[in-house]
Design a protein around this motif. Structure first.
Motif, PDB file in Angstrom:
ATOM      1  N   ARG A  52      -6.520  49.658   6.971  1.00 44.93           N
ATOM      2  CA  ARG A  52      -6.004  48.385   6.975  1.00 44.93           C
ATOM      3  C   ARG A  52      -7.446  47.319   7.463  1.00 44.93           C
ATOM      4  O   ARG A  52      -7.903  47.852   8.509  1.00 44.93           O
ATOM      5  CB  ARG A  52      -4.875  47.895   7.632  1.00 44.93           C
ATOM      6  CG  ARG A  52      -4.663  46.564   7.736  1.00 44.93           C
ATOM      7  CD  ARG A  52      -3.195  46.194   8.576  1.00 44.93           C
ATOM      8  NE  ARG A  52      -2.233  46.959   8.006  1.00 44.93           N
ATOM      9  CZ  ARG A  52      -1.218  46.804   6.897  1.00 44.93           C
ATOM     10  NH1 ARG A  52      -1.671  45.646   6.083  1.00 44.93           N
ATOM     11  NH2 ARG A  52      -0.563  47.826   6.255  1.00 44.93           N
ATOM     12  N   TYR A  72      -3.802  52.632  14.757  1.00 46.55           N
ATOM     13  CA  TYR A  72      -4.836  52.634  13.625  1.00 46.55           C
ATOM     14  C   TYR A  72      -6.016  51.749  13.817  1.00 46.55           C
ATOM     15  O   TYR A  72      -6.651  51.249  12.790  1.00 46.55           O
ATOM     16  CB  TYR A  72      -4.015  52.202  12.366  1.00 46.55           C
ATOM     17  CG  TYR A  72      -3.088  51.158  12.154  1.00 46.55           C
ATOM     18  CD1 TYR A  72      -3.689  49.987  11.931  1.00 46.55           C
ATOM     19  CD2 TYR A  72      -1.755  51.406  12.769  1.00 46.55           C
ATOM     20  CE1 TYR A  72      -2.883  48.818  12.217  1.00 46.55           C
ATOM     21  CE2 TYR A  72      -0.882  50.256  12.708  1.00 46.55           C
ATOM     22  CZ  TYR A  72      -1.528  49.134  12.375  1.00 46.55           C
ATOM     23  OH  TYR A  72      -0.751  47.740  12.298  1.00 46.55           O
ATOM     24  N   ASP A  76      -1.739  52.546   7.077  1.00 47.42           N
ATOM     25  CA  ASP A  76      -2.453  51.456   8.000  1.00 47.42           C
ATOM     26  C   ASP A  76      -3.801  51.940   8.300  1.00 47.42           C
ATOM     27  O   ASP A  76      -4.667  50.894   8.599  1.00 47.42           O
ATOM     28  CB  ASP A  76      -1.671  51.267   9.095  1.00 47.42           C
ATOM     29  CG  ASP A  76      -0.170  50.765   8.519  1.00 47.42           C
ATOM     30  OD1 ASP A  76      -0.116  49.263   8.421  1.00 47.42           O
ATOM     31  OD2 ASP A  76       0.807  51.527   8.754  1.00 47.42           O
ATOM     32  N   THR A 134      -3.318  51.135   1.229  1.00 49.86           N
ATOM     33  CA  THR A 134      -2.756  50.514   2.382  1.00 49.86           C
ATOM     34  C   THR A 134      -1.324  49.916   2.049  1.00 49.86           C
ATOM     35  O   THR A 134      -1.377  48.989   1.381  1.00 49.86           O
ATOM     36  CB  THR A 134      -3.929  49.533   3.047  1.00 49.86           C
ATOM     37  OG1 THR A 134      -5.160  50.470   3.092  1.00 49.86           O
ATOM     38  CG2 THR A 134      -3.284  48.837   4.151  1.00 49.86           C
ATOM     39  N   ASN A 135      -0.305  49.878   3.242  1.00 46.88           N
ATOM     40  CA  ASN A 135       0.979  49.330   2.943  1.00 46.88           C
ATOM     41  C   ASN A 135       0.688  47.909   3.150  1.00 46.88           C
ATOM     42  O   ASN A 135      -0.269  47.478   3.816  1.00 46.88           O
ATOM     43  CB  ASN A 135       1.922  49.899   4.029  1.00 46.88           C
ATOM     44  CG  ASN A 135       2.085  51.331   3.777  1.00 46.88           C
ATOM     45  OD1 ASN A 135       1.852  51.836   2.660  1.00 46.88           O
ATOM     46  ND2 ASN A 135       2.475  51.970   4.780  1.00 46.88           N
ATOM     47  N   PRO A 194       2.237  45.687   7.916  1.00 44.36           N
ATOM     48  CA  PRO A 194       1.546  46.517   8.781  1.00 44.36           C
ATOM     49  C   PRO A 194       2.531  47.322   9.802  1.00 44.36           C
ATOM     50  O   PRO A 194       3.537  46.673  10.191  1.00 44.36           O
ATOM     51  CB  PRO A 194       0.534  45.654   9.823  1.00 44.36           C
ATOM     52  CG  PRO A 194       1.232  44.320   9.654  1.00 44.36           C
ATOM     53  CD  PRO A 194       1.765  44.226   8.177  1.00 44.36           C
ATOM     54  N   ARG A 195       2.084  48.466  10.158  1.00 40.95           N
ATOM     55  CA  ARG A 195       3.020  49.111  11.014  1.00 40.95           C
ATOM     56  C   ARG A 195       2.629  48.913  12.516  1.00 40.95           C
ATOM     57  O   ARG A 195       1.660  48.484  12.856  1.00 40.95           O
ATOM     58  CB  ARG A 195       2.740  50.613  10.906  1.00 40.95           C
ATOM     59  CG  ARG A 195       3.531  51.661  11.785  1.00 40.95           C
ATOM     60  CD  ARG A 195       2.889  53.113  11.579  1.00 40.95           C
ATOM     61  NE  ARG A 195       3.446  54.010  12.432  1.00 40.95           N
ATOM     62  CZ  ARG A 195       4.606  54.832  12.092  1.00 40.95           C
ATOM     63  NH1 ARG A 195       5.038  54.676  10.978  1.00 40.95           N
ATOM     64  NH2 ARG A 195       5.214  55.892  12.867  1.00 40.95           N
TER      65      ARG A 195
END
Length: 626
Positions: free
Chosen positions: A320, A549, A317, A467-468, A471-472
């Protein structure tokens, strides 16, 4: 505002002892008896911050041939200079102890109640008169009270107030110094001595000569009636003195370095701050960060290592894109534009090309460099905008080209109405405003769009991790990671590294002093650059360790935290150093100060953002990510 080569630093630091002819400026040669023109610049006051034209006061008689204004550059106009001819009759090496200034030699200047009240008001406001001879400004010499020697005050006082009575300095003694070069002479000094003398004591004849002795110490002063009419006779004297000062060194009198020790103390103080920050960074990077990377790159005990520290947990992230990417890219573009302008300005200033003898050159160069730096602003803003996955690049380019200039122009335009209302020469003429708008829309905006076009066509900056999609969640942060507290903590050290030099800059802006120590300014800027970068890296590291992040905007805002302290210092300076009491002067001070603070925030925020960005790319590129 800086130079890159070490040799330039040395030249800048010891500039007062190294003299050369300013490029494009040549000495004027005079023969015995040649006319030496005395020009007027303006009237200035620290109390009002409003300059006025020399002929704004009726005691300054208009020449019989009419007014002839000198063609001025952009910087001189923005400074409020209105250089014009005067009736002073001065010839090389010809002394004249007393001569009436006005065209009617034996008649007093009759001031009606309105003009007399205005004159008394200007005297009470501590207005100074500024004259020029051969591009050399006049100065008044005063003996130092605490040690031997003299100091110089720019211009001369219009008058003074004593026991609630107002007196006019209606006798000006012009002391000109010359240096002989072969068969010709060069003007190398311009001092003035003023005296308030009752008009009847001059005993002027029909030819304009008067019988006043400048050496007389028992003289009844000339009172200005602040409630009724006043009759005044204006006179002047001329004295020539031979001097050993060479033409290339004639500005040393005005730029005498009486405060060198303070500047060196500022540099040493700043270096201590930088070394302190460097120690913190060394501890983080060498001891902590290397251990983290070593653990992360081990195949065994990976899960245990991940649990110990948190910055790798957000690798999916950390890159992001943030919210409001268009605004962030526009602010960064403005910061790049300011940085580029400042860099080139100090390089040329250290070389002596923008010294105070080149009137208005610094402001003129800054304006033109700013608009031409739009190309770099657009290019780097476009690259970061594309990296943040921005799609509407034309909209972002237009915002980058207009955001910062529109704020500056809008505030200055508003303040200009108040200056106009006071009929001050500091009001920017309509034609100059149109010229500035043409520079903005005709040069800066197209260059920003051009830079954006080429910058957006290039590949975005490469990131070492992907980037996942989801979002975390950011965990609850410790109290000391509050954005406001981080901003205040991050601003202390960079401000501490430069606050002493800030005093001299403020004095140059608000107290009509000359600032020319660009060698010291270069060192302070480099220290500011390093300290902002270091503090931004430290704050970004702690933020990522807290598994937060959202560093994009915070790194920009936190790095500009020193701008808050600059504004606080400006309030302190206003209260302790200035004697401003009027509303318009107060409005001008805080209006322009807010623009300075905003510019400083953009500059330091941009420096901190790029430092944090490079640091984060580096540390995530050093670990193995599955």
């Amino acid at each position: 505002m800086k130079s890159i080569l070490l040799t330039l630093i040395c030249c800048g630091l010891f500039q007062p002892s190294f003299h050369f002819y300013i490029p494009g400026v040549a000495p004027v040669e005079f023969q015995d008896g040649d006319p030496v023109e005395v020009k007027a610049v303006k009237l200035t006051s620290v109390k009002t911050q409003l300059p006025y034209e020399y002929y704004d006061l009726p005691v300054h008689c208009v020449p019989p041939t009419g007014l002839k204004y000198k063609s001025e550059n952009l910087g001189e106009i923005l400074r409020g200079d209105r250089i014009v001819n005067t009736v002073y009759d001065v010839k090389m090496k010809q002394d004249n102890p007393c001569r009436v200034l006005c065209t009617q030699p034996n008649k007093n200047v009759e001031l009606d109640a309105k003009a007399s009240t205005l004159l008394a008001k200007r005297i009470k406001q501590d207005y100074f008169v500024h004259l020029l001879v051969d591009n050399l400004p006049c100065a008044t010499k005063y003996p130092l009270l605490d040690r031997e020697g003299f100091e110089y005050e720019h211009g001369y006082r219009l008058g003074y107030v004593r026991e609630e009575k107002t007196y006019l300095n209606n006798y000006v003694r012009i002391i000109l110094k010359y240096h002989k070069e072969g068969d010709s002479y060069r003007v190398v000094g311009f001092e003035v001595e003023t005296r308030s003398v009752k008009s009847e004591l001059f005993k002027a004849d029909d030819k304009g000569n008067c019988a006043y002795d400048p050496a007389s110490t028992t003289t009844e002063p000339q009172i200005v009636n602040d409630k009724g009419s006043t009759n005044v006779l204006m006179a002047y004297g001329v004295r020539w003195e031979e001097s050993d000062i060479r033409w290339a060194s004639r500005w040393d009198t005005y730029l005498a370095m009486s405060d060198v020790q303070i500047h060196w103390f500022s540099i040493i103080n700043s270096l201590v701050v930088v070394f302190f920050l460097s120690g913190i960074l060394t501890m983080i990077i060498i001891r902590t960060l290397r251990k983290d990377i070593a653990r992360y790159n081990k195949d065994e005990d990976m899960e245990e290592a991940i649990e110990e520290t948190g910055w790798k947990l957000v690798h999916g992230d950390v890159f992001r894109p943030p919210r409001n990417t268009t605004m962030l890219a526009a602010l960064l573009g403005g910061g790049v534009q300011i940085f580029g302008m400042a860099l080139v300005i100090i390089v040329f200033a250290m070389l002596g090309m923008l010294s105070p003898s080149s009137r208005g050159a610094l402001i003129t160069a800054a304006c033109f460099l700013f608009v031409f730096m739009g190309l770099f602003a657009g290019f780097y803003s476009a690259r970061i905008y594309k990296t943040m996955r921005g799609q509407r690049w034309k909209r972002a380019a237009l915002l980058t080209a207009t955001l910062y200039p529109s704020i500056i122009f809008g505030v200055c335009f508003l303040l200009n109405f108040f200056i106009w209302g006071n009929k001050s020469s500091g009001a920017v003429p309509f034609s100059t405003m149109m010229a500035l708008l043409c520079m903005w829309f005709g040069i800066s905006l197209p260059l920003v769009l051009l830079g954006y076009y080429f910058g957006y066509r290039k590949q975005p900056y490469e990131h070492p991790v992907r980037t996942n999609q989801i979002p975390r969640q950011v965990p609850e942060q410790m109290w000391y990671m509050n954005p406001f507290l981080c901003t205040m903590m991050a601003g202390v050290l960079p401000f501490g590294a430069m606050f002493i030099e800030l005093f001299f800059i403020f004095s140059a802006i608000w107290e009509n002093q000359y600032y020319y120590l660009f060698g010291f300014l270069f060192l302070v800027f480099v220290i500011l650059l390093i300290s902002c970068s270091q503090i931004s890296i430290v704050m970004a590291y702690f933020q990522l360790c807290g598994e937060d992040y959202h560093w994009w905007w915070r790194s920009f805002i936190v790095s500009g935290g020193s701008a808050i302290y600059v504004f606080g210092y400006s309030i302190f300076y206003f209260v302790t150093k200035l004697e401003i009491t009027e509303f318009v002067a107060t409005l001008l001070y805080f209006g322009y100060t807010l623009l300075i603070v905003f510019t400083f925030w953009l500059l330091t925020g941009t420096i901190g953002f790029y430092a944090a960005y490079l640091f984060i790319r580096k540390i995530y590129g050093a670990v193995k990510i599955d």
